[in-house]
Design an enzyme around this catalytic site. Structure first.
Site, PDB file in Angstrom:
ATOM      1  N   ASP A  83     -28.478 -86.980  37.806  1.00 50.82           N
ATOM      2  CA  ASP A  83     -28.687 -85.736  37.001  1.00 50.82           C
ATOM      3  C   ASP A  83     -27.487 -84.792  37.313  1.00 50.82           C
ATOM      4  O   ASP A  83     -27.586 -83.549  36.666  1.00 50.82           O
ATOM      5  CB  ASP A  83     -29.720 -85.174  37.333  1.00 50.82           C
ATOM      6  CG  ASP A  83     -30.186 -84.821  38.820  1.00 50.82           C
ATOM      7  OD1 ASP A  83     -29.077 -84.964  39.574  1.00 50.82           O
ATOM      8  OD2 ASP A  83     -31.311 -84.335  39.098  1.00 50.82           O
ATOM      9  N   HIS A  84     -26.439 -85.043  37.713  1.00 54.39           N
ATOM     10  CA  HIS A  84     -25.298 -84.109  38.334  1.00 54.39           C
ATOM     11  C   HIS A  84     -24.329 -83.548  37.202  1.00 54.39           C
ATOM     12  O   HIS A  84     -23.730 -82.731  37.224  1.00 54.39           O
ATOM     13  CB  HIS A  84     -24.460 -84.635  39.355  1.00 54.39           C
ATOM     14  CG  HIS A  84     -25.093 -84.898  40.553  1.00 54.39           C
ATOM     15  ND1 HIS A  84     -26.042 -85.802  40.688  1.00 54.39           N
ATOM     16  CD2 HIS A  84     -24.829 -84.317  41.948  1.00 54.39           C
ATOM     17  CE1 HIS A  84     -26.417 -85.619  41.981  1.00 54.39           C
ATOM     18  NE2 HIS A  84     -25.855 -84.894  42.651  1.00 54.39           N
ATOM     19  N   GLY A  85     -24.612 -84.287  35.791  1.00 58.44           N
ATOM     20  CA  GLY A  85     -24.148 -83.737  34.723  1.00 58.44           C
ATOM     21  C   GLY A  85     -24.389 -82.346  34.094  1.00 58.44           C
ATOM     22  O   GLY A  85     -24.223 -81.542  33.601  1.00 58.44           O
ATOM     23  N   TYR A 109     -23.156 -77.679  46.239  1.00 57.13           N
ATOM     24  CA  TYR A 109     -21.718 -78.279  46.242  1.00 57.13           C
ATOM     25  C   TYR A 109     -20.750 -77.612  47.158  1.00 57.13           C
ATOM     26  O   TYR A 109     -19.659 -77.279  46.945  1.00 57.13           O
ATOM     27  CB  TYR A 109     -21.094 -78.093  44.819  1.00 57.13           C
ATOM     28  CG  TYR A 109     -21.733 -78.938  43.904  1.00 57.13           C
ATOM     29  CD1 TYR A 109     -21.358 -80.365  43.454  1.00 57.13           C
ATOM     30  CD2 TYR A 109     -22.991 -78.517  42.973  1.00 57.13           C
ATOM     31  CE1 TYR A 109     -22.004 -81.003  42.585  1.00 57.13           C
ATOM     32  CE2 TYR A 109     -23.684 -79.249  42.088  1.00 57.13           C
ATOM     33  CZ  TYR A 109     -22.923 -80.743  42.083  1.00 57.13           C
ATOM     34  OH  TYR A 109     -24.066 -81.529  41.308  1.00 57.13           O
ATOM     35  N   LYS A 154     -38.063 -81.727  48.027  1.00 60.14           N
ATOM     36  CA  LYS A 154     -36.980 -82.363  48.324  1.00 60.14           C
ATOM     37  C   LYS A 154     -36.150 -81.241  49.006  1.00 60.14           C
ATOM     38  O   LYS A 154     -36.306 -79.856  48.444  1.00 60.14           O
ATOM     39  CB  LYS A 154     -36.103 -82.706  47.003  1.00 60.14           C
ATOM     40  CG  LYS A 154     -34.773 -83.230  47.292  1.00 60.14           C
ATOM     41  CD  LYS A 154     -34.077 -83.652  45.982  1.00 60.14           C
ATOM     42  CE  LYS A 154     -32.437 -83.740  46.316  1.00 60.14           C
ATOM     43  NZ  LYS A 154     -31.896 -84.053  44.913  1.00 60.14           N
ATOM     44  N   GLY A 177     -29.526 -85.734  49.805  1.00 63.35           N
ATOM     45  CA  GLY A 177     -28.134 -86.418  50.129  1.00 63.35           C
ATOM     46  C   GLY A 177     -27.170 -85.240  50.242  1.00 63.35           C
ATOM     47  O   GLY A 177     -26.303 -85.170  51.269  1.00 63.35           O
ATOM     48  N   GLY A 231     -27.694 -88.573  45.507  1.00 66.01           N
ATOM     49  CA  GLY A 231     -26.824 -88.689  44.343  1.00 66.01           C
ATOM     50  C   GLY A 231     -25.429 -89.089  44.673  1.00 66.01           C
ATOM     51  O   GLY A 231     -25.040 -90.129  44.565  1.00 66.01           O
ATOM     52  N   ARG A 232     -24.633 -88.037  44.930  1.00 66.48           N
ATOM     53  CA  ARG A 232     -23.051 -88.343  45.121  1.00 66.48           C
ATOM     54  C   ARG A 232     -22.887 -89.250  46.236  1.00 66.48           C
ATOM     55  O   ARG A 232     -21.914 -90.069  46.004  1.00 66.48           O
ATOM     56  CB  ARG A 232     -22.313 -86.800  45.436  1.00 66.48           C
ATOM     57  CG  ARG A 232     -22.369 -86.145  44.150  1.00 66.48           C
ATOM     58  CD  ARG A 232     -21.992 -84.677  44.719  1.00 66.48           C
ATOM     59  NE  ARG A 232     -23.213 -83.983  45.083  1.00 66.48           N
ATOM     60  CZ  ARG A 232     -23.327 -82.761  45.628  1.00 66.48           C
ATOM     61  NH1 ARG A 232     -22.167 -82.210  45.925  1.00 66.48           N
ATOM     62  NH2 ARG A 232     -24.391 -82.266  46.110  1.00 66.48           N
TER      63      ARG A 232
END
Length: 620
Positions: free
Chosen positions: A27-29, A153, A184, A210, A237-238
């Site tokens: 979902d990082h968009g 980030y 989470k 993560g 995710g990443r």
């Protein structure tokens, strides 16, 4: 009654039959400050995660239309309800962009909401969190609350330093209080702290986030520790979709979570599956010569040192060195070609012998402008993605690295000049230590850094310099190189050298201590052995997956100690280093104990592993 049954049924799919959940976040968009290229093909990324064992895919209402065919019959959708406004800012604003009812229509088994506390937006965030929890209870939809730092980030270490552990614990508890069915949260730095986060939910299941890109071994180690204290799985995710093999890393995580494999076993299987080179394997082969960037240069490499960072990457892997990768960030050579738009430092031209400093800086942030380039807010490292290194006959010098070129003194040998990088770092530590005439100095760790710091401590007027290490063999090698600068050297015993140092100093302790070894025990011992009002520099960092030391802060308080860190080096320290090396070639060159041709690089790394040498240099 009906709503509760619906939530129970959906949770049985989100938390599988083994009682765990392997969630892949795609979902990082909606949250990233920049587009992440691997997400360009969301269908393929979904297929890879599902094939690797993810039973839940987290994504937006727009992308599920594309990715739905990649779902298996047992794959659950967790629909993201929030997006980040100004995601590049220090504290992005969370905006709700979907309703629980939309998730029901999309066939989701859960909804997800990112929760950021603090600042002017906290009251609104709590209202959104509460409303989603209430709506999920009414409609029978499981609610996954992301109780994380305000931005994900940045490294966990930086975020924890900025916001603190209690920020996470409060966030976790608030999410549980307001109706989350799964929480989470971030890795707080160590196993014991994560256990406290699990405890704070009072039984609500917890999954580990993560976060930013990690080394595979570190990601798996965190997961193993989290599972050991009550986590039910992960939401990654990443570290999945940006991995060279997303399916394989998902499978490795699944093995740690579902089958309770150790991180070490899962990592070994991952390496075997991917046929990874670059982790305990090396290959020398012919490649195309590097292309000349119009604003860069090409270096004809004469020598390149092996740094401790290179060794850790070789032994453990690093996300910044995706295999196959060329390492090497301590190069010396001749500027064979220079681009037409290149901006060379004053006094340097094509054909000159130069050293290339490894820390690549922006030159514009506050720290760069103030002369602390080692603390650049946007720094990169030469030899790591996206800039291949110099274990090669020729190496590209990217435009960002042109200002790091330093011309070599004519008589300085290339193999010795490669140590300018670690020597400058050692100098940074010595300057932080602020040795005064007559001080007693203890150097903990007899590697290259410890050896050079012993020499510099004597140069700066120390009356006594003591060198200690846990390895008798390494200490012996070090004394052959710098024994003339050391008054006494000893192997640290069970108390990590405390009793020996106290005996040597008549019970008062040393005035200055440099901990030049990545050891928690050494860090703790330094506080105990230090004299009153002593200065201690922690030069060596700890492993990123286990960076927290348990230290006796009463030693700090009652003895009025000063504890400082030292990282990297500045442009000024590089310039000082080059003159230092040139004047003291014979003396300082003894630390370079081994030289290998490019074809012998595997032997060089093995020599480092066995501890039978100090500084290794590759001479192509």
């Amino acid at each position: 009654m009906t709503a509760q049954v619906g939530k129970t049924m959906r949770l049985k799919r989100v938390i599988d039959g083994t009682g765990v959940s392997v969630i892949c976040a795609l979902d990082h968009g909606m949250t990233s400050p920049a587009f992440l290229e691997p997400l360009a093909d969301i269908h393929v990324r979904t297929s890879e995660a599902v094939a690797g064992g993810a039973n839940v895919i987290m994504m937006s209402k727009g992308m599920i239309r594309v990715a739905a065919p990649a779902f298996s019959p047992t794959t659950s959708l967790a629909l993201l309800l929030s997006a980040s406004a100004d995601p590049g800012g220090e504290r992005p604003q969370i905006v709700q962009i979907a309703e629980v009812e939309e998730a029901l229509r999309a066939g989701a088994d859960a909804v997800v909401l990112f929760t950021a506390l603090g600042g002017e937006t906290e009251a609104g965030m709590v209202k959104i969190l509460s409303a989603v929890g209430r709506e999920c209870a009414v409609l029978g939809m499981p609610f996954i609350a992301e109780a994380e730092f305000p931005t994900t980030y940045a490294s966990v270490e930086d975020l924890k330093q900025q916001y603190g552990f209690e920020y996470l614990r409060r966030n976790v508890r608030l999410c549980a209080e307001l109706g989350a069915d799964i929480v989470k949260t971030n890795w707080p730095g160590d196993r014991e702290s994560f256990a406290k986060l699990v405890e704070a939910t009072n039984g609500i299941p917890v999954v580990l986030a993560g976060g930013s890109r990690l080394e595979d071994v570190e990601l798996l180690a965190r997961m193993e520790q989290a599972m050991s204290v009550g986590a039910i799985g992960c939401s990654v995710g990443r570290n999945i979709f940006m991995h060279p093999s997303p399916e394989a890393i998902t499978r490795a995580l699944s093995r740690v979570i579902r089958e309770r494999w150790s991180a070490e076993k899962a990592h070994a299987a991952l390496l075997e599956e991917t046929g990874s080179r670059g982790v305990n394997e090396v290959e020398v082969r012919e490649t195309d010569e590097p292309k000349l960037d119009p604003a860069g240069a090409v270096l004809n490499v004469e020598a390149c040192g092996i740094c401790g960072t290179d060794a850790r990457t070789f032994f453990n892997g690093d996300p910044g060195a995706p295999a196959p990768w060329v390492l090497g960030h301590e190069p010396v050579g001749t500027l064979e070609d220079v681009g037409p738009d290149a901006d060379l430092p004053p006094g340097i031209s094509k054909g000159d012998r130069v050293f290339l400093g490894s820390i690549l800086t922006c030159g514009e942030c506050r720290w760069c402008v103030d002369g602390f380039q080692n603390l650049c807010e946007h720094h990169l490292l030469y030899g790591y993605d996206p800039f291949p290194g110099a274990y090669s006959e020729h190496a590209a010098v990217p435009p960002i690295a042109m200002k790091n070129l330093i011309k070599l003194p004519p008589e300085l040998p290339s193999d010795l000049a490669t140590v300018a990088d670690p020597f400058a770092c050692a100098l940074n530590g010595i300057e932080a230590l602020d040795i005064r005439l007559g001080d007693t100095v203890v150097i903990v760790g007899s590697g290259p850094i410890g050896c050079w710091q012993a020499v510099m401590a004597r140069d700066r007027g120390a009356s006594r310099v003591y060198l200690t290490d846990v390895s008798a063999e390494r200490l012996e090698i070090a004394l052959r190189a710098v024994g003339h600068s050391v008054d006494h050297a000893f192997v640290a015993g069970e108390d990590n050298g405390v009793s020996e140092v106290m005996s040597l100093t008549g019970g008062t302790g040393p005035d200055r201590i440099s901990v030049a070894a990545p050891s928690k025990e050494a860090q703790a011992a330094a506080l105990i052995m230090a004299a009153k009002r002593a200065r201690i520099v922690y030069f060596a960092g700890l492993p990123k997956h286990d960076p927290v030391s348990h230290l006796d802060m009463n030693q700090l308080h009652y003895k009025e100690l000063a504890i400082l860190g030292a990282y990297g080096a500045t442009n000024r320290q590089y310039r000082i280093t080059m003159g230092y090396l040139d004047r003291r070639q014979e003396e300082l060159g003894r630390v370079v104990t081994h030289r290998f041709p490019l074809e012998g690089i595997a032997e060089a790394f093995e020599t480092i592993r066995t501890g039978s040498g100090l500084k290794m240099v590759i001479v192509p």
